[in-house]
Motif scaffolding. Structure first.
Motif, PDB file in Angstrom:
ATOM      1  N   PRO A  25      41.070  47.132  51.225  1.00  0.00           N
ATOM      2  CA  PRO A  25      39.699  46.782  50.844  1.00  0.00           C
ATOM      3  C   PRO A  25      39.636  45.735  49.734  1.00  0.00           C
ATOM      4  O   PRO A  25      40.538  45.630  48.910  1.00  0.00           O
ATOM      5  CB  PRO A  25      39.122  48.113  50.351  1.00  0.00           C
ATOM      6  N   ARG A  26      38.564  44.953  49.759  1.00  0.00           N
ATOM      7  CA  ARG A  26      38.244  44.029  48.657  1.00  0.00           C
ATOM      8  C   ARG A  26      37.006  44.565  47.967  1.00  0.00           C
ATOM      9  O   ARG A  26      36.129  45.131  48.614  1.00  0.00           O
ATOM     10  CB  ARG A  26      37.936  42.629  49.217  1.00  0.00           C
ATOM     11  N   PRO A  27      36.913  44.418  46.653  1.00  0.00           N
ATOM     12  CA  PRO A  27      35.761  45.002  45.946  1.00  0.00           C
ATOM     13  C   PRO A  27      34.444  44.307  46.289  1.00  0.00           C
ATOM     14  O   PRO A  27      34.402  43.090  46.439  1.00  0.00           O
ATOM     15  CB  PRO A  27      36.111  44.813  44.467  1.00  0.00           C
ATOM     16  N   ARG A  28      33.388  45.098  46.408  1.00  0.00           N
ATOM     17  CA  ARG A  28      32.040  44.538  46.575  1.00  0.00           C
ATOM     18  C   ARG A  28      31.564  44.046  45.206  1.00  0.00           C
ATOM     19  O   ARG A  28      32.104  44.447  44.179  1.00  0.00           O
ATOM     20  CB  ARG A  28      31.094  45.618  47.092  1.00  0.00           C
ATOM     21  N   PRO A  29      30.541  43.173  45.189  1.00  0.00           N
ATOM     22  CA  PRO A  29      30.034  42.700  43.882  1.00  0.00           C
ATOM     23  C   PRO A  29      29.648  43.894  42.998  1.00  0.00           C
ATOM     24  O   PRO A  29      28.917  44.777  43.439  1.00  0.00           O
ATOM     25  CB  PRO A  29      28.808  41.869  44.260  1.00  0.00           C
ATOM     26  N   VAL A  33      38.537  47.932  43.178  1.00  0.00           N
ATOM     27  CA  VAL A  33      39.474  48.639  44.049  1.00  0.00           C
ATOM     28  C   VAL A  33      40.580  49.206  43.163  1.00  0.00           C
ATOM     29  O   VAL A  33      41.102  48.520  42.286  1.00  0.00           O
ATOM     30  CB  VAL A  33      40.060  47.710  45.135  1.00  0.00           C
ATOM     31  N   LEU A  34      40.903  50.474  43.404  1.00  0.00           N
ATOM     32  CA  LEU A  34      41.975  51.125  42.665  1.00  0.00           C
ATOM     33  C   LEU A  34      43.179  51.334  43.566  1.00  0.00           C
ATOM     34  O   LEU A  34      43.031  51.633  44.757  1.00  0.00           O
ATOM     35  CB  LEU A  34      41.556  52.511  42.159  1.00  0.00           C
ATOM     36  N   GLU A  35      44.339  51.206  42.974  1.00  0.00           N
ATOM     37  CA  GLU A  35      45.557  51.693  43.619  1.00  0.00           C
ATOM     38  C   GLU A  35      45.658  53.166  43.229  1.00  0.00           C
ATOM     39  O   GLU A  35      45.726  53.502  42.042  1.00  0.00           O
ATOM     40  CB  GLU A  35      46.768  50.905  43.081  1.00  0.00           C
ATOM     41  N   GLU A  72      41.675  45.301  41.276  1.00  0.00           N
ATOM     42  CA  GLU A  72      40.799  44.132  41.376  1.00  0.00           C
ATOM     43  C   GLU A  72      39.369  44.571  41.058  1.00  0.00           C
ATOM     44  O   GLU A  72      38.952  45.657  41.456  1.00  0.00           O
ATOM     45  CB  GLU A  72      40.855  43.592  42.815  1.00  0.00           C
ATOM     46  N   THR A  73      38.626  43.736  40.365  1.00  0.00           N
ATOM     47  CA  THR A  73      37.192  43.989  40.164  1.00  0.00           C
ATOM     48  C   THR A  73      36.441  42.773  40.698  1.00  0.00           C
ATOM     49  O   THR A  73      37.020  41.700  40.855  1.00  0.00           O
ATOM     50  CB  THR A  73      36.829  44.201  38.682  1.00  0.00           C
ATOM     51  N   ASN A  74      35.166  42.982  40.970  1.00  0.00           N
ATOM     52  CA  ASN A  74      34.346  41.865  41.446  1.00  0.00           C
ATOM     53  C   ASN A  74      33.143  41.740  40.513  1.00  0.00           C
ATOM     54  O   ASN A  74      32.165  42.459  40.643  1.00  0.00           O
ATOM     55  CB  ASN A  74      33.908  42.129  42.891  1.00  0.00           C
ATOM     56  N   ILE A 139      41.415  53.188  46.656  1.00  0.00           N
ATOM     57  CA  ILE A 139      40.074  53.779  46.560  1.00  0.00           C
ATOM     58  C   ILE A 139      39.105  52.651  46.243  1.00  0.00           C
ATOM     59  O   ILE A 139      39.362  51.839  45.345  1.00  0.00           O
ATOM     60  CB  ILE A 139      39.984  54.843  45.443  1.00  0.00           C
ATOM     61  N   GLU A 140      38.005  52.622  47.005  1.00  0.00           N
ATOM     62  CA  GLU A 140      36.959  51.637  46.717  1.00  0.00           C
ATOM     63  C   GLU A 140      35.986  52.212  45.698  1.00  0.00           C
ATOM     64  O   GLU A 140      35.401  53.276  45.925  1.00  0.00           O
ATOM     65  CB  GLU A 140      36.155  51.356  47.992  1.00  0.00           C
ATOM     66  N   ILE A 141      35.818  51.493  44.591  1.00  0.00           N
ATOM     67  CA  ILE A 141      34.803  51.876  43.612  1.00  0.00           C
ATOM     68  C   ILE A 141      33.542  51.095  43.954  1.00  0.00           C
ATOM     69  O   ILE A 141      33.519  49.857  43.848  1.00  0.00           O
ATOM     70  CB  ILE A 141      35.278  51.540  42.172  1.00  0.00           C
TER      71      ILE A 141
END
Ligand SMILES: [Zn+2]
Ligand SMILES: [Zn+2]
Length: 366
Positions: A25-29, A33-35, A72-74, A139-141
């Motif tokens: 997954p890529r983070p939404r605005p 995303v967590l490992e 990664e954060t967006n 995990i998608e935040i």
């Protein structure tokens, strides 16, 4: 070729778990995303597997309380103190999101844990909507989900030793209104009961008794400061268990009883352990396990008892419980409650071990 990550799916009532690969997954605005470093296996997951919770959108990725490293954060992501959440940080997050702050429950009753819009990672989130459970490599935040950096000195396994029992036990103790010098009975020696025993002491209880099973969990209760423990397998008669409490409290019963057992019959039994004008908190009946009969005259009205329910937890409980863990970890060593770690492919085994109480806290390490 797109990179993929693995997740474990619970597809429905009693069906074997499935492993499936998802696009990384890529983070939404406004998200991240967590490992995944660790995710818990708790009683809730056992209930989910037996279809004992209503409104669960199977297939789901279980694992509602987890820890990870920010990959990664967006866009800027801030914690509740306004500090930036940055790549590489070790964090957990409040598994509840979508609480609207705008409905009757939120605004009038001020009962946010009963907000009908509330969603929970790993429980009410479908695998169709993304990697929204901890039994997965990522995990998608989602935007709006509250991320908490682990405090200095707290490692992922320390936090996971508390797991969801940490804020739940904290919330139950807050509800109980424990005063300094109180005597307390905790019914149930699972993670919620053990954390309630910890926080009861930190709230000022002078004496804490734990009634539960099996012996390994009762040994943990003693290590965590319980003055005495009662093994319900050895004392099967509820009347004898109440007598055991009365013998230790000059025949009066305790000031506070916290029910964290999940067994409906624990409620009338616990009311017999309560002193006149005491407080009784029910936090263990997370699923509908049936009815119990109480005597309203003797056990409630004449006793002048205060009886409280305790549903879920709010961000404040997670935040403050984590602060307490940071302060008291040397004393309580939450990490020691993790008695076994499992890989993703062993998730089925983890569920079985949890169900037969062969572990205190089981943790998935993807
Ligand atoms: Zn609401
Ligand atoms: Zn849980």
């Amino acid at each position: 070729m797109t990179e993929t990550v693995e997740a474990v799916l619970m597809t429905g009532l009693g069906r074997p778990l499935e492993r499936r690969r998802f696009p990384s997954p890529r983070p939404r605005p406004g998200g991240a995303v967590l490992e995944t470093i660790a995710s818990e296996v708790c009683g809730t997951d056992v209930h989910l597997h037996h279809g004992r919770l209503s409104g669960v959108p199977y297939p789901i990725i279980p694992g509602h309380v987890s820890c990870g490293r920010v990959l990664e954060t967006n866009g800027p992501l801030l914690d509740v103190e306004g500090r930036a959440i940055e790549t590489g940080m070790l964090v957990t997050f409040f598994d509840v999101f979508g609480t609207c702050g705008n409905c009757w429950h939120c605004l009038v009753a001020k009962a946010a844990t009963r907000c009908p819009h509330r969603k929970v990672y790993g429980i009410t989130t479908s695998a169709e909507d993304g990697l929204l459970g901890g039994w997965a490599e990522r995990i998608e935040i989602l935007p709006g989900v509250r991320v908490l950096p682990l405090p200095y000195g707290i490692e992922p396994l320390d936090f996971m030793g508390g797991g969801c029992g940490l804020p739940t036990g904290f919330h139950a103790v807050e509800r109980a209104g424990i005063a300094m010098g109180d005597t307390v009975v905790i019914q149930g020696s699972g993670p919620v009961g053990l954390n309630a025993a910890i926080f009861a002491q930190l709230a000022g209880a002078a004496r804490v008794f734990v009634v539960g099973a099996p012996q390994a969990r009762l040994n943990a209760a003693k290590r965590l400061g319980a003055e005495d423990v009662l093994d319900i397998a050895r004392v099967p008669e509820p009347g004898d268990r109440a007598k055991w409490v009365h013998e230790r409290t000059a025949g009066r019963g305790v000031d506070v009883v916290i029910e964290a057992s999940g067994n409906p019959s624990a409620v009338p039994e616990g009311l017999e352990m309560l002193r006149d004008a005491g407080h009784y908190v029910v936090v263990g009946q997370y699923t509908d396990a049936g009815d119990a009969t109480v005597n309203p005259h003797r056990q409630i009205n004449r006793k002048h008892a205060t009886i409280l329910g305790c549903w879920g937890f709010e961000f404040t409980h997670l935040y403050r419980a984590l602060e307490m863990m940071a302060r008291y970890n040397a004393r309580f060593r939450w990490r020691d409650l993790v008695t076994r770690e499992y890989r993703l492919e062993e998730a089925g085994q983890a569920l079985e071990d949890m169900e037969r109480l062969a572990v205190i806290k089981a943790v998935i390490r993807p």
